[in-house]
Enzyme design. Structure first.
Site, PDB file in Angstrom:
ATOM      1  N   ARG A   8       0.848  -1.188   0.000  1.00 24.47           N
ATOM      2  CA  ARG A   8       0.000   0.000   0.000  1.00 24.47           C
ATOM      3  C   ARG A   8       0.884   1.239   0.000  1.00 24.47           C
ATOM      4  O   ARG A   8       1.875   1.298   0.732  1.00 24.47           O
ATOM      5  CB  ARG A   8      -0.920   0.022   1.240  1.00 24.47           C
ATOM      6  CG  ARG A   8      -2.021  -1.020   1.239  1.00 24.47           C
ATOM      7  CD  ARG A   8      -3.100  -0.711   0.211  1.00 24.47           C
ATOM      8  NE  ARG A   8      -4.228  -1.641   0.267  1.00 24.47           N
ATOM      9  CZ  ARG A   8      -4.330  -2.728  -0.465  1.00 24.47           C
ATOM     10  NH1 ARG A   8      -3.348  -3.045  -1.306  1.00 24.47           N
ATOM     11  NH2 ARG A   8      -5.393  -3.501  -0.371  1.00 24.47           N
ATOM     12  N   GLU A  66      -4.552   6.301  -8.173  1.00 25.30           N
ATOM     13  CA  GLU A  66      -4.571   5.224  -9.170  1.00 25.30           C
ATOM     14  C   GLU A  66      -5.815   5.353 -10.037  1.00 25.30           C
ATOM     15  O   GLU A  66      -6.918   5.477  -9.497  1.00 25.30           O
ATOM     16  CB  GLU A  66      -4.555   3.857  -8.466  1.00 25.30           C
ATOM     17  CG  GLU A  66      -3.291   3.632  -7.663  1.00 25.30           C
ATOM     18  CD  GLU A  66      -3.248   2.262  -6.986  1.00 25.30           C
ATOM     19  OE1 GLU A  66      -4.177   1.439  -7.223  1.00 25.30           O
ATOM     20  OE2 GLU A  66      -2.302   1.998  -6.239  1.00 25.30           O
TER      21      GLU A  66
END
Length: 321
Positions: A232, A260
């Site tokens: 992450r 993203e």
């Protein structure tokens, strides 16, 4: 009759379940796809793109099986408090993510992505064998620091240990005996960072791990150090990492980002010492089918009154990635 609601796009369902697994699903009871109330079912199968569940789902729902990994964005903890069982299939994704992390590790140690760029852009019509690409490093004998003995972390540990790396491990939930069984030496975070040529992140995002690699900790990594992040992006202070990469002191391989997909104007595109992949660590045919098999088996076990193998409980909820 048991009602089973499959809350998945048809293409994802086809990737997860082969004919045999679909037959097994149909054998559990009435399978519902689309339409109606997904909460008005005994079992709910979710996946990427499923909408978050309410804290009060209604009286019928007994089991949620998530076909992917983390459920924190999808299942509120109140749902567990109300007796709804929750399971997930991250174990099916671990090997694929670990193999990507291994590829990234070797690629960065050998500068393979940079060599590829030089060959394809500058040496297409020249004698590449006369180019000076410098000396790379082997994984065997290299000190690799692994942060987090998660499912992916453990799969990655097996791969790098088998390759002959000297492995250090930081995980506050593990003891020295467990680390030794994984082929690693348990050390404090500062020691791991200051002595590892490769630092690989495999930890979940919690209050303790968020931004754990800040400017101070990144500065501990030795010159020419490599950071691998398939976990992450919130584990790392992005601006602090960018500063180290701008200086050329470190290199990195990243599969996860704050935004993203990456914006077209992102600085990540322009850095020569970074290998980028678009959050595809788990995107393999084998991982999809393994995830689907886990989902089907968890439903079978639940209906048979057996213990779930991948259940998320109150004490493990916050440790999900």
């Amino acid at each position: 009759m048991v009602a089973l609601y499959v809350d998945l796009p048809s293409d994802l369902e086809g990737e997860l379940f082969g004919p045999e697994e679909l037959t097994r699903l149909e054998g559990f009871g009435q399978v519902i796809r689309g339409g109606g109330n997904r909460l008005d079912a005994d079992v709910l199968v979710t996946g990427w793109g499923s909408e978050p569940l309410p804290a009060e789902p209604g009286p019928r729902l007994k089991l949620v099986v998530h076909s992917a990994g983390t459920i924190r964005h999808l299942v509120p903890p109140e749902l567990l408090d109300r007796g709804v069982r929750v399971s997930q299939a991250s174990a099916g994704m671990a090997q694929s993510v670990a193999e990507l992390a291994l590829f990234m590790t070797i690629s960065r140690l050998r500068d393979l992505d940079q060599i590829d760029r030089v060959m394809t852009t500058n040496l297409r019509d020249q004698a590449w064998h006369n180019a000076d690409f410098g000396l790379g490093r082997t994984l065997a004998g290299t000190t690799v620091g692994v942060i987090g003995a998660s499912r992916v972390g453990r799969a990655y540990l097996k791969l790098v240990v088998a390759s002959g790396a000297q492995v250090l491990l930081y995980d506050p939930y593990l003891d020295e005996r467990e680390a030794k069984e994984l082929g690693a030496r348990l050390v404090p975070l500062e020691h791991l960072l200051s002595t590892s040529a490769v630092v690989a992140l495999h930890a979940p995002v919690t209050d303790e791990t968020r931004l754990m690699l800040d400017a101070k900790n990144l500065a501990l990594i030795p010159d020419r150090g490599v950071l691998i992040n398939t976990a992450r992006s919130a584990l790392v202070d992005t601006e602090a990492l960018l500063e180290e990469l701008r200086k050329g002191r470190l290199s990195a391989a990243l599969d996860v980002f704050d935004s993203e997909p990456l914006p077209a104007d992102s600085e990540w595109w322009r850095l020569p010492n970074v290998l980028l992949t678009p959050h595809l660590g788990a995107q393999t045919w084998h991982s999809r089918r393994t995830q689907g098999a886990i989902v089907v088996d968890e439903i079978r076990r639940f209906l048979a009154g057996l213990e779930l193998r991948h259940e998320v409980r109150g004490d493990t909820y916050d440790l999900m990635a």
